[in-house]
Design a protein around this motif. Structure first.
Motif, PDB file in Angstrom:
ATOM      1  N   ALA A   1     121.031 -52.199  79.646  1.00  0.00           N
ATOM      2  CA  ALA A   1     121.066 -53.105  78.500  1.00  0.00           C
ATOM      3  C   ALA A   1     120.465 -52.447  77.258  1.00  0.00           C
ATOM      4  O   ALA A   1     121.006 -52.569  76.143  1.00  0.00           O
ATOM      5  CB  ALA A   1     120.318 -54.394  78.827  1.00  0.00           C
ATOM      6  N   ALA A   2     119.346 -51.732  77.424  1.00  0.00           N
ATOM      7  CA  ALA A   2     118.692 -51.095  76.276  1.00  0.00           C
ATOM      8  C   ALA A   2     119.558 -49.977  75.701  1.00  0.00           C
ATOM      9  O   ALA A   2     119.727 -49.877  74.481  1.00  0.00           O
ATOM     10  CB  ALA A   2     117.326 -50.551  76.694  1.00  0.00           C
ATOM     11  N   VAL A   3     120.113 -49.139  76.567  1.00  0.00           N
ATOM     12  CA  VAL A   3     120.957 -48.041  76.097  1.00  0.00           C
ATOM     13  C   VAL A   3     122.204 -48.588  75.397  1.00  0.00           C
ATOM     14  O   VAL A   3     122.619 -48.097  74.342  1.00  0.00           O
ATOM     15  CB  VAL A   3     121.338 -47.122  77.260  1.00  0.00           C
ATOM     16  N   GLY A   4     122.814 -49.620  75.970  1.00  0.00           N
ATOM     17  CA  GLY A   4     123.989 -50.214  75.350  1.00  0.00           C
ATOM     18  C   GLY A   4     123.690 -50.835  73.997  1.00  0.00           C
ATOM     19  O   GLY A   4     124.465 -50.679  73.048  1.00  0.00           O
ATOM     20  N   THR A   5     122.551 -51.518  73.901  1.00  0.00           N
ATOM     21  CA  THR A   5     122.172 -52.159  72.633  1.00  0.00           C
ATOM     22  C   THR A   5     121.922 -51.123  71.548  1.00  0.00           C
ATOM     23  O   THR A   5     122.426 -51.238  70.419  1.00  0.00           O
ATOM     24  CB  THR A   5     120.915 -53.018  72.833  1.00  0.00           C
ATOM     25  N   VAL A   6     121.146 -50.096  71.859  1.00  0.00           N
ATOM     26  CA  VAL A   6     120.834 -49.065  70.868  1.00  0.00           C
ATOM     27  C   VAL A   6     122.087 -48.257  70.525  1.00  0.00           C
ATOM     28  O   VAL A   6     122.313 -47.907  69.360  1.00  0.00           O
ATOM     29  CB  VAL A   6     119.708 -48.151  71.389  1.00  0.00           C
ATOM     30  N   GLY A   7     122.906 -47.971  71.513  1.00  0.00           N
ATOM     31  CA  GLY A   7     124.128 -47.227  71.242  1.00  0.00           C
ATOM     32  C   GLY A   7     125.057 -47.961  70.305  1.00  0.00           C
ATOM     33  O   GLY A   7     125.576 -47.383  69.341  1.00  0.00           O
ATOM     34  N   TYR A   8     125.256 -49.245  70.551  1.00  0.00           N
ATOM     35  CA  TYR A   8     126.142 -50.031  69.688  1.00  0.00           C
ATOM     36  C   TYR A   8     125.539 -50.195  68.297  1.00  0.00           C
ATOM     37  O   TYR A   8     126.241 -50.124  67.284  1.00  0.00           O
ATOM     38  CB  TYR A   8     126.400 -51.397  70.309  1.00  0.00           C
ATOM     39  N   GLY A   9     124.227 -50.419  68.232  1.00  0.00           N
ATOM     40  CA  GLY A   9     123.575 -50.568  66.928  1.00  0.00           C
ATOM     41  C   GLY A   9     123.601 -49.293  66.111  1.00  0.00           C
ATOM     42  O   GLY A   9     123.705 -49.336  64.871  1.00  0.00           O
ATOM     43  N   THR A  10     123.525 -48.142  66.773  1.00  0.00           N
ATOM     44  CA  THR A  10     123.603 -46.865  66.071  1.00  0.00           C
ATOM     45  C   THR A  10     125.020 -46.602  65.576  1.00  0.00           C
ATOM     46  O   THR A  10     125.230 -46.133  64.447  1.00  0.00           O
ATOM     47  CB  THR A  10     123.141 -45.725  66.990  1.00  0.00           C
ATOM     48  N   TYR A  11     125.998 -46.917  66.399  1.00  0.00           N
ATOM     49  CA  TYR A  11     127.388 -46.768  65.986  1.00  0.00           C
ATOM     50  C   TYR A  11     127.678 -47.621  64.751  1.00  0.00           C
ATOM     51  O   TYR A  11     128.378 -47.194  63.828  1.00  0.00           O
ATOM     52  CB  TYR A  11     128.305 -47.173  67.134  1.00  0.00           C
ATOM     53  N   GLY A  12     127.120 -48.831  64.707  1.00  0.00           N
ATOM     54  CA  GLY A  12     127.341 -49.706  63.567  1.00  0.00           C
ATOM     55  C   GLY A  12     126.817 -49.127  62.271  1.00  0.00           C
ATOM     56  O   GLY A  12     127.420 -49.315  61.206  1.00  0.00           O
ATOM     57  N   VAL A  13     125.682 -48.402  62.324  1.00  0.00           N
ATOM     58  CA  VAL A  13     125.140 -47.782  61.112  1.00  0.00           C
ATOM     59  C   VAL A  13     125.978 -46.573  60.711  1.00  0.00           C
ATOM     60  O   VAL A  13     126.349 -46.404  59.545  1.00  0.00           O
ATOM     61  CB  VAL A  13     123.668 -47.375  61.334  1.00  0.00           C
ATOM     62  N   LEU A  14     126.297 -45.703  61.668  1.00  0.00           N
ATOM     63  CA  LEU A  14     126.968 -44.449  61.345  1.00  0.00           C
ATOM     64  C   LEU A  14     128.394 -44.650  60.848  1.00  0.00           C
ATOM     65  O   LEU A  14     128.919 -43.824  60.093  1.00  0.00           O
ATOM     66  CB  LEU A  14     126.967 -43.536  62.577  1.00  0.00           C
ATOM     67  N   ARG A  15     129.038 -45.732  61.253  1.00  0.00           N
ATOM     68  CA  ARG A  15     130.411 -45.948  60.779  1.00  0.00           C
ATOM     69  C   ARG A  15     130.448 -46.439  59.338  1.00  0.00           C
ATOM     70  O   ARG A  15     131.500 -46.456  58.708  1.00  0.00           O
ATOM     71  CB  ARG A  15     131.129 -46.945  61.674  1.00  0.00           C
ATOM     72  N   GLY A  16     129.306 -46.834  58.786  1.00  0.00           N
ATOM     73  CA  GLY A  16     129.223 -47.249  57.391  1.00  0.00           C
ATOM     74  C   GLY A  16     129.145 -48.755  57.233  1.00  0.00           C
ATOM     75  O   GLY A  16     129.526 -49.513  58.124  1.00  0.00           O
ATOM     76  N   PRO A  17     128.645 -49.206  56.077  1.00  0.00           N
ATOM     77  CA  PRO A  17     128.442 -50.649  55.855  1.00  0.00           C
ATOM     78  C   PRO A  17     129.762 -51.375  55.619  1.00  0.00           C
ATOM     79  O   PRO A  17     130.735 -50.807  55.127  1.00  0.00           O
ATOM     80  CB  PRO A  17     127.566 -50.698  54.605  1.00  0.00           C
ATOM     81  N   SER A  18     129.761 -52.652  55.971  1.00  0.00           N
ATOM     82  CA  SER A  18     130.908 -53.516  55.687  1.00  0.00           C
ATOM     83  C   SER A  18     130.715 -54.175  54.322  1.00  0.00           C
ATOM     84  O   SER A  18     129.624 -54.149  53.745  1.00  0.00           O
ATOM     85  CB  SER A  18     131.053 -54.578  56.764  1.00  0.00           C
ATOM     86  N   VAL A  19     131.782 -54.759  53.804  1.00  0.00           N
ATOM     87  CA  VAL A  19     131.743 -55.421  52.506  1.00  0.00           C
ATOM     88  C   VAL A  19     131.577 -56.918  52.698  1.00  0.00           C
ATOM     89  O   VAL A  19     132.308 -57.550  53.468  1.00  0.00           O
ATOM     90  CB  VAL A  19     133.026 -55.137  51.695  1.00  0.00           C
ATOM     91  N   LYS A  20     130.608 -57.473  52.002  1.00  0.00           N
ATOM     92  CA  LYS A  20     130.339 -58.906  52.043  1.00  0.00           C
ATOM     93  C   LYS A  20     130.580 -59.474  50.638  1.00  0.00           C
ATOM     94  O   LYS A  20     130.209 -58.848  49.640  1.00  0.00           O
ATOM     95  CB  LYS A  20     128.890 -59.139  52.472  1.00  0.00           C
ATOM     96  N   ARG A  21     131.197 -60.621  50.550  1.00  0.00           N
ATOM     97  CA  ARG A  21     131.521 -61.227  49.248  1.00  0.00           C
ATOM     98  C   ARG A  21     130.810 -62.573  49.116  1.00  0.00           C
ATOM     99  O   ARG A  21     130.880 -63.409  50.025  1.00  0.00           O
ATOM    100  CB  ARG A  21     133.031 -61.393  49.091  1.00  0.00           C
ATOM    101  N   VAL A  22     130.130 -62.751  47.987  1.00  0.00           N
ATOM    102  CA  VAL A  22     129.358 -63.967  47.729  1.00  0.00           C
ATOM    103  C   VAL A  22     129.643 -64.429  46.308  1.00  0.00           C
ATOM    104  O   VAL A  22     129.600 -63.625  45.366  1.00  0.00           O
ATOM    105  CB  VAL A  22     127.845 -63.727  47.903  1.00  0.00           C
TER     106      VAL A  22
END
Length: 438
Positions: free
Chosen positions: A182-203
């Motif tokens: 669970a820990a490896v999967g959580t950190v792996g997915y969270g790291t992938y989310g940062v390295l792929r770049g930020p998403s665009v949010k509209r407000v």
């Protein structure tokens, strides 16, 4: 004051040592039957991981040679994130552990009742037969027939079968394996989310003083890029491409652009020169700029085409845009000066303020600001860090109102320390201003 600091430091150290001993015990000691190489390797892994993590932090803050920072940063910061979620997963496993122990007991109990052996019948001995005379010749036994094969010899076991692991050991291994996965999967997915770049949010943000002609004006807010030993030039290019794709009217970089000197990170920040907006790009300092040479970075971003707002204001066609230095600048005599940035402005015009930290909202309210744009919190970055961020900031992420002033806080584009986000995805926000009478 020094005594209080020492006591707090000792308390934090004690908590860290206790937490890591607990992680080692559950992962390595409780999953092995006796001391040996596995336990020793586990101790080296846990202790060595934190040596790398502390080394990465010290090297970054002390300005160690940049290649050394890069070598330490990846394993050290990733271990920091992994240890957090190992601890949380193992603590969650404590609730499951008693249930796993009882489950085999119930099954064994039912099976024992079903497979209970029947009592063997009691055999009654026959009357004793006369014993043969030992002097008499022995009775000749018939020889085995050639047609009957001899009985095969019984196989002799090589040795006793290895004992099965105890139920306690089995449960410990199951919980430890699940927690590690669970820990490896959580950190792996969270790291992938940062390295792929930020998403665009509209407000969409309505402003009462905004003229009708400015309805739909787009301000792109980007904060906390944190270029450094982990996130470099490639990450900066992703951020720039994402911003330019939104075709903004104005770009606001609200602090914590870098974690390092211009000498080390100037090439990484170079893609910012490609930022494109109809009314330009603006920059205010964050607290990390003051750890990295704020004066040099202000000059560098100016060379890249961004306009620093150091306690200053500019009048755009339909509203005022102001910016103040970060509160960390007070340590260098360059803290925020709201009076200088906002004191003599025309209060009938709408005003948008760039200020890195959300805590600056209270001064913004006193000076009649309509909208403050901030970052700093990362949205907590690593859950449950958001709970701690809520204690230190009036708003952790999103849009909230304070009197007549609205505050928008971005979760940021990058990450500090571990290049990992859990429960707080990175973003670049397109703020679309709305006129009330449009």
């Amino acid at each position: 004051m020094v005594i209080v600091f020492v006591l707090v430091a000792l308390l934090v150290l004690a908590v860290l040592v206790a937490a890591n001993w607990y992680v080692w015990r559950r992962l390595f000691r409780d999953t092995t039957e006796r001391p040996g190489p596995v336990r020793r390797a586990g101790a080296v892994l846990v202790a060595g991981g934190w040596v790398l993590a502390v080394g990465a932090l010290v090297a970054e803050r002390a300005g160690a040679p940049f290649p050394l920072q890069q070598v330490l940063a990846w394993p050290g910061f990733l271990w920091m994130a992994l240890s957090i979620y190992l601890l949380l997963a193992l603590l969650a496993g404590e609730a499951v552990r008693p249930l796993l122990r009882r489950l085999p007991e119930r099954r064994a109990g039912g099976g024992a009742a079903a497979a209970e052996p029947r009592p063997e019948p009691v055999t009654v001995p026959e009357p004793s037969q006369p014993q043969p005379d030992p002097v008499a010749a022995p009775e000749r036994q018939p020889s085995p027939s050639a047609s009957e094969p001899p009985e095969p010899p019984h196989a002799v076991p090589d040795g006793p079968a290895p004992p099965a692991p105890s139920r306690r050991l089995f449960v410990s291994r199951v919980v430890a394996g699940a927690a590690a996965a669970a820990a490896v999967g959580t950190v792996g997915y969270g790291t992938y989310g940062v390295l792929r770049g930020p998403s665009v949010k509209r407000v969409t943000v309505p402003l009462a003083k905004l003229p009708r002609a400015a309805h739909g004006y787009r301000i792109v807010v980007v904060s906390d890029i944190h270029l450094g030993p982990v996130l470099g030039r490639g990450f900066a290019e992703k951020v720039v491409d994402t911003i330019n794709a939104t075709q903004p009217d104005l770009i606001a970089v609200v602090g914590d652009l870098v974690d390092g000197s211009v000498k080390d990170l100037g090439p990484a920040a170079a893609p910012l020169a490609r930022l494109k907006a109809r009314h330009g790009s603006y920059f205010v300092t964050g607290n990390h700029e003051y750890f990295s040479g704020a004066e040099q970075w202000v000059a560098e971003v100016r060379n890249l085409g961004l306009r620093p707002l150091e306690n200053a204001r500019t009048e755009l066609p339909w509203f005022d845009l102001a910016g103040v230095n970060d509160v960390q600048g007070e340590s260098e005599g360059h803290g925020p000066d709201f009076a200088r940035a906002l004191g003599d402005r025309d209060t009938t015009r709408a005003c948008v303020l760039l200020a890195h930290q959300p805590v600056q909202i209270h001064e913004a309210v006193r000076h009649g600001v309509d909208l403050q744009l901030s970052g700093h919190t990362h949205g907590g970055q690593l859950w449950p860090g958001s709970l701690l961020a809520e204690l230190a900031n009036p708003t952790v992420a999103g849009l909230e109102r304070y009197g007549d002033t609205q505050l928008y806080v971005s979760r940021g584009a990058g990450a500090w320390g571990p290049p990992t986000r859990v429960g707080a995805p990175s973003d670049i926000t397109v703020i679309e201003l709305a006129a009330r009478d449009a």
